[in-house]
Design an enzyme around this catalytic site. Structure first.
Site, PDB file in Angstrom:
ATOM      1  N   TYR A 102      -3.219   0.526  -2.885  1.00 25.09           N
ATOM      2  CA  TYR A 102      -4.344   1.102  -2.146  1.00 25.09           C
ATOM      3  C   TYR A 102      -3.802   1.999  -1.039  1.00 25.09           C
ATOM      4  CZ  TYR A 102      -3.341  -2.491   1.347  1.00 25.09           C
ATOM      5  OH  TYR A 102      -2.719  -3.279   2.284  1.00 25.09           O
ATOM      6  N   SER A 157       0.830  -1.198   0.000  1.00 25.27           N
ATOM      7  CA  SER A 157       0.000   0.000   0.000  1.00 25.27           C
ATOM      8  C   SER A 157       0.866   1.250   0.000  1.00 25.27           C
ATOM      9  CB  SER A 157      -0.944   0.053   1.208  1.00 25.27           C
ATOM     10  OG  SER A 157      -0.200   0.273   2.385  1.00 25.27           O
TER      11      SER A 157
END
Length: 106
Positions: free
Chosen positions: A47, A14
């Site tokens: 993300y 991430s």
């Protein structure tokens, strides 16, 4: 353009972004984003996880940590799908950051 402040290879993956910066442009926790690294030309998707408010943290985590170094300049893209009736009134949210990831304009 943001500056990478940390790189954490020991995380699952991430990008961590200061939650205040996320809120300025409307990025939600765990939203998918595309990152473009200006220093090395890498482009990748990951993300977002929220970082501490006011920290100005931009941290590449897990495999994404291999895509850039602390100090690299990156552009973070968030996309949405719009139909023809929505697009004519759509205004993207863009913020520019200084070297310390402080907003200088929006």
């Amino acid at each position: 353009m943001a500056t990478v402040t940390e790189s954490n290879i020991s995380y699952e993956g991430s990008i961590t972004i200061d939650q205040e910066l996320m809120e300025l442009v409307g990025i939600l926790p765990y939203e998918q984003v595309m990152i473009s690294n200006v220093n090395n030309g890498e482009r990748f998707e990951t993300y977002v996880i929220p970082g501490k408010v006011g920290s100005r943290q931009i941290c590449l985590n897990g495999p994404t940590a291999r895509k850039g170094l602390v100090g690299d300049k990156i552009i973070i893209f968030s996309y949405c799908l719009l139909d023809e009736t929505q697009i004519k009134d759509f205004k993207p949210k863009i913020i520019k950051l200084n070297e310390s990831n402080e907003p200088v304009s929006s």
